[in-house]
Write a protein that holds these residues in place. Sequence first.
Motif, PDB file in Angstrom:
ATOM      1  N   ALA A 134       1.025  -0.764   0.463  1.00 35.21           N
ATOM      2  CA  ALA A 134       0.043   0.128   0.189  1.00 35.21           C
ATOM      3  C   ALA A 134       0.838   0.730  -0.114  1.00 35.21           C
ATOM      4  N   ALA A 135       2.127   1.793  -0.066  1.00 28.52           N
ATOM      5  CA  ALA A 135       2.916   2.353   0.590  1.00 28.52           C
ATOM      6  C   ALA A 135       3.345   2.827  -0.606  1.00 28.52           C
ATOM      7  N   ALA A 136       4.544   1.710  -0.765  1.00 26.65           N
ATOM      8  CA  ALA A 136       4.827   1.927  -2.479  1.00 26.65           C
ATOM      9  C   ALA A 136       4.215   2.376  -3.654  1.00 26.65           C
ATOM     10  N   VAL A 137       2.080   1.577  -2.975  1.00 26.79           N
ATOM     11  CA  VAL A 137       2.000   2.328  -4.368  1.00 26.79           C
ATOM     12  C   VAL A 137       1.259   4.208  -4.434  1.00 26.79           C
ATOM     13  N   GLY A 138       1.075   4.160  -3.064  1.00 26.09           N
ATOM     14  CA  GLY A 138       0.926   5.639  -2.633  1.00 26.09           C
ATOM     15  C   GLY A 138       2.004   6.722  -3.664  1.00 26.09           C
ATOM     16  N   GLY A 139       3.382   5.251  -3.073  1.00 23.68           N
ATOM     17  CA  GLY A 139       4.390   5.795  -3.666  1.00 23.68           C
ATOM     18  C   GLY A 139       5.001   6.330  -4.867  1.00 23.68           C
ATOM     19  N   LEU A 146      11.177  -0.438   4.561  1.00 25.93           N
ATOM     20  CA  LEU A 146      12.419   0.271   3.792  1.00 25.93           C
ATOM     21  C   LEU A 146      12.652  -0.612   2.796  1.00 25.93           C
ATOM     22  N   LEU A 147      13.743  -1.117   2.937  1.00 24.35           N
ATOM     23  CA  LEU A 147      14.111  -2.908   1.744  1.00 24.35           C
ATOM     24  C   LEU A 147      12.593  -3.019   1.411  1.00 24.35           C
ATOM     25  N   ALA A 148      11.495  -3.495   1.495  1.00 29.23           N
ATOM     26  CA  ALA A 148      10.359  -3.781   1.067  1.00 29.23           C
ATOM     27  C   ALA A 148       9.561  -3.160   0.209  1.00 29.23           C
ATOM     28  N   LEU A 149       9.959  -1.682   1.121  1.00 28.34           N
ATOM     29  CA  LEU A 149       9.273  -0.861  -0.095  1.00 28.34           C
ATOM     30  C   LEU A 149       9.896  -0.355  -1.227  1.00 28.34           C
ATOM     31  N   ALA A 150      11.535  -0.406  -0.919  1.00 32.25           N
ATOM     32  CA  ALA A 150      11.836  -0.350  -2.078  1.00 32.25           C
ATOM     33  C   ALA A 150      11.637  -1.857  -2.780  1.00 32.25           C
ATOM     34  N   ILE A 151      11.943  -2.744  -2.842  1.00 32.42           N
ATOM     35  CA  ILE A 151      11.406  -3.837  -3.397  1.00 32.42           C
ATOM     36  C   ILE A 151      10.703  -3.296  -4.576  1.00 32.42           C
ATOM     37  N   ILE A 152       9.061  -3.913  -3.615  1.00 31.52           N
ATOM     38  CA  ILE A 152       8.079  -2.981  -4.515  1.00 31.52           C
ATOM     39  C   ILE A 152       8.234  -2.135  -5.617  1.00 31.52           C
ATOM     40  N   ASP A 153       8.943  -1.003  -4.975  1.00 29.48           N
ATOM     41  CA  ASP A 153       9.185  -0.377  -5.699  1.00 29.48           C
ATOM     42  C   ASP A 153      10.015  -0.625  -6.932  1.00 29.48           C
ATOM     43  N   PRO A 155       7.122  10.866  -0.112  1.00 29.98           N
ATOM     44  CA  PRO A 155       6.482  10.924   1.070  1.00 29.98           C
ATOM     45  C   PRO A 155       5.203  11.141   1.464  1.00 29.98           C
ATOM     46  N   ILE A 156       4.422  12.305   1.171  1.00 36.90           N
ATOM     47  CA  ILE A 156       2.957  12.161   0.777  1.00 36.90           C
ATOM     48  C   ILE A 156       2.392  10.744   0.287  1.00 36.90           C
ATOM     49  N   GLY A 157       2.778  10.610  -0.900  1.00 41.28           N
ATOM     50  CA  GLY A 157       2.674   9.453  -0.583  1.00 41.28           C
ATOM     51  C   GLY A 157       2.136   7.843  -0.455  1.00 41.28           C
ATOM     52  N   ILE A 158       3.596   7.505   0.372  1.00 43.66           N
ATOM     53  CA  ILE A 158       3.666   6.901   0.891  1.00 43.66           C
ATOM     54  C   ILE A 158       3.207   7.022   2.562  1.00 43.66           C
ATOM     55  N   LEU A 159       3.228   8.089   3.334  1.00 40.13           N
ATOM     56  CA  LEU A 159       2.438   7.931   3.912  1.00 40.13           C
ATOM     57  C   LEU A 159       1.459   7.871   3.955  1.00 40.13           C
ATOM     58  N   LEU A 160       0.664   8.797   3.123  1.00 34.13           N
ATOM     59  CA  LEU A 160      -0.865   8.445   2.608  1.00 34.13           C
ATOM     60  C   LEU A 160      -1.477   6.957   1.972  1.00 34.13           C
ATOM     61  N   GLY A 161      -0.589   6.348   1.321  1.00 32.60           N
ATOM     62  CA  GLY A 161      -0.843   4.651   1.194  1.00 32.60           C
ATOM     63  C   GLY A 161      -0.683   4.063   2.515  1.00 32.60           C
ATOM     64  N   SER A 162       0.267   3.931   3.568  1.00 30.87           N
ATOM     65  CA  SER A 162       0.190   3.551   4.409  1.00 30.87           C
ATOM     66  C   SER A 162      -0.763   4.001   5.649  1.00 30.87           C
ATOM     67  N   TRP A 163      -1.582   5.060   5.838  1.00 32.44           N
ATOM     68  CA  TRP A 163      -2.843   6.169   6.207  1.00 32.44           C
ATOM     69  C   TRP A 163      -3.699   4.772   6.224  1.00 32.44           C
ATOM     70  N   LEU A 164      -4.053   4.657   4.492  1.00 30.14           N
ATOM     71  CA  LEU A 164      -5.281   4.578   3.923  1.00 30.14           C
ATOM     72  C   LEU A 164      -5.084   2.661   4.715  1.00 30.14           C
ATOM     73  N   ALA A 165      -4.471   1.755   4.795  1.00 31.30           N
ATOM     74  CA  ALA A 165      -3.829   0.850   4.641  1.00 31.30           C
ATOM     75  C   ALA A 165      -4.565   0.042   6.086  1.00 31.30           C
ATOM     76  N   VAL A 166      -3.682   1.101   6.976  1.00 34.16           N
ATOM     77  CA  VAL A 166      -4.021   0.931   8.651  1.00 34.16           C
ATOM     78  C   VAL A 166      -5.160   1.812   8.945  1.00 34.16           C
ATOM     79  N   ARG A 167      -6.369   2.625   8.471  1.00 28.12           N
ATOM     80  CA  ARG A 167      -6.922   3.052   8.711  1.00 28.12           C
ATOM     81  C   ARG A 167      -8.384   2.134   8.334  1.00 28.12           C
ATOM     82  N   SER A 168      -8.400   1.204   7.379  1.00 31.25           N
ATOM     83  CA  SER A 168      -9.459   0.386   6.386  1.00 31.25           C
ATOM     84  C   SER A 168      -9.645  -0.963   7.309  1.00 31.25           C
TER      85      SER A 168
END
Length: 449
Positions: free
Chosen positions: A118-123, A174-181, A362-375
């Motif tokens: 979710a963080a990577a998609v937002g990023g 961070l490693l997981a995010l970079a790999i998905i990126d 940073p906006i995309g990563i935080l937004l994607g993470s927040w939406l995933a946690v919020r949902s």
Amino acid sequence: MNSPNRAQAPAAPQILAERFFAALERFLHIEAVSGIVLLLAAAAALGWANSPWAASYEHVWHTPISISIGTSAFSQSLHFWINDGLMTIFFLVVGMEIRREIHEGTLSTAALASLPVAAAVGGVVVPALIYLAINSDPALQHGWAIPTATDIAFAVGVLALLGRSIPGSIRIFLLALAIIDDIAAVLIIAIFYSSGLDYTGLLVAALGIAIVLGFQTIGIASAFSYLLPGVIVWYGLLLSGAHPTLAGVVLGLMTPVVRRRRREQPVEVATQALNEFGARSQAATVDERELVSPLHRLEEAQRDLLSPVVRVQAALHPWVAFGVMPLFALANAGVPLAGANLSGASLSVLAGVVLALVFGKPIGILLGSWLAVRSGLSRLPPHVTWQGLLVVGCLGGIGFTMSIFIAMLAFADARLLAAAKLGVLVASFLAAAVGLSIGRLYVRSVRSS
């Protein structure tokens, strides 16, 4: 009474295994150090391209290099061999890392993968939208994917500068995010930056893949045996119009993730081989030819201690980190600054890349993470706070290697390409500085808590 050799021999395979695992443990350390080497290579390229010897910079990389077999010859520039040849090895390591993470790492289950995905998609989405909002001209919109990538070497290198107070879960995220990126970047290159496909080339690539599968079926474990079919896959993709470096990803994803099954355990084979070697080498008269057989069995046992995906990745990673990537930076980061026309379209591209990486990531990563946690789809890992995710988001704006690579696919116009490269360099520096500053504040809060 046992001889010294018999007493010590059983411990030797354990030492051998420990060395292999020590190499794996040095993986993150190599990533961190390689970021410094990459930075020095980029600085050298900038200095060279803006020095009195600037003309030689372009001349060197356009030097033709040919491969001839009989009357047939394949000639390309040194720049091509680096960007389309050596970078295939970089993508091979990326593919193997993805394969390993899918098998047993952060992408092995939906629960583990949901938050970084979710963080990577937002990023990816937010930086692309920011770039497109700034660049409405269709000719400039082709560079929308430039700010969507994260450079793992630089990002981990900057994170390492913050010291051991950074929780390990932050580094893993961070490693997981970079790999998905990296997965997203590979898909983007394959879908949006490959020309019309020639099916003859795809058939050639399929032949190479079939040979790889055949080798795996009959149990060929030597990595060098896969060099020829790998070249066939690479050449087939080149003929097809797809970017040939995607061959590295394909082969990486095909690399086995389990050890080759043997009747005897590798440690037992190594122990027997070492005992035999010791007995033969200490004989009154030593015939060195008799030492070849136990050494060969020891080599095979050593190869079977780890799965191919781990073994080959560990072997290639230092070459990629300290050879391929710095050479790529040296060949592509040299942007002439004197007389640069940073106006109109060029300025728009530069601004789009900088703003998308520095703010969009940073906006995309935080937004994607927040939406995933919020949902309720995900939850924050242990010891990971939103301030820690902000540090990761800022470091995600360090695009460098993959961003420059995509820029070269996006723009044929030299001025636009130079502006995009300069934007990546400026944005990566700013993102690193901001991430380091916020990271220091985060470290203080961790220490005081």
